[in-house]
Design an enzyme around this catalytic site. Structure first.
Site, PDB file in Angstrom:
ATOM      1  N   ASP A 123       0.849  -1.192   0.000  1.00 12.92           N
ATOM      2  CA  ASP A 123       0.000   0.000   0.000  1.00 12.92           C
ATOM      3  C   ASP A 123       0.881   1.237   0.000  1.00 12.92           C
ATOM      4  OD1 ASP A 123      -1.908   1.976   0.417  1.00 12.92           O
ATOM      5  OD2 ASP A 123      -3.065   0.757   1.830  1.00 12.92           O
ATOM      6  N   ARG A 125      -0.342   4.405  -0.417  1.00 15.16           N
ATOM      7  CA  ARG A 125      -1.173   5.605  -0.288  1.00 15.16           C
ATOM      8  C   ARG A 125      -0.695   6.542   0.831  1.00 15.16           C
ATOM      9  NH1 ARG A 125      -6.906   2.619  -0.232  1.00 15.16           N
ATOM     10  NH2 ARG A 125      -5.617   1.238   1.022  1.00 15.16           N
TER      11      ARG A 125
END
Ligand SMILES: [Zn+2]
Length: 189
Positions: A123, A125
């Site tokens: 991930d 983000r």
């Protein structure tokens, strides 16, 4: 986060109800959206939805993003609140890399292994622009509509009063993906 360009507010009728829409363009040129109802309480229901073009717009059932967005829109239309449409496609690896990750998944790798093969974390983000948008609306506390507890840790000094789950029924295409999210990424399903 000082050089964010902010649009006017416009009315957006949708099949779930009528929202207001406002766009926020960040320094990288990415354009994010706040989609919100008129009656924002001091503890609104908020969904931070990460862009997933294939799931949100093309009806892909490899993931549950489209269903999560529909669930959030229906609930927020009814109860009031805000959806932040966060333009970090493919957990922020971009569409091209996401399609390459899908190709690796076709060969049998799971979603995390595929990202690692391409040199990314599971991930990638970040949530600075989300914090900026919430602060712009003077939202100091909220109820977060999410199955991802990591999102709860990453909104800085904005208080998450409650986590509201999104219940999605798995289909044969996404049950493996949902299991990896649950077992290896800590998602609550
Ligand atoms: Zn998706």
């Amino acid at each position: 986060m000082n050089n964010i360009e902010i649009s006017q507010v416009a009315i957006l009728p949708t099949k779930y109800g009528t929202f207001n829409i406002q766009a926020f363009k960040d320094v990288d040129g990415k354009e994010h959206l706040a989609i919100f109802t008129d009656n924002l309480s001091d503890t609104p229901v908020v969904r931070v939805h990460s862009e997933c073009l294939t799931g949100d717009a093309i009806g892909s059932v490899k993931c549950d993003c489209g269903e999560q967005l529909a669930f959030a829109q229906a609930r927020i239309a009814k109860e009031g609140g805000m959806i932040i449409y966060h333009r970090q496609e493919g957990r922020n690896i971009g569409l091209l890399n996401k399609v390459n990750a899908y190709a690796l998944q076709d060969k049998g790798f799971d979603t995390i292994e595929a990202n690692h093969q391409l040199g990314f974390k599971a991930d990638e983000r970040t949530y600075e622009v989300v914090e900026f948008i919430l602060k712009y609306f003077e939202i100091k506390q909220l109820k977060l509509l999410t199955n991802n507890p990591r999102k709860i840790e990453s909104l800085g000094d904005i208080k998450i009063i409650e986590r509201l789950p999104i219940q999605i029924t798995p289909n044969p295409h996404n049950e493996g993906y949902l299991k990896v999210k649950k077992d290896q990424m800590g998602h609550l399903l």
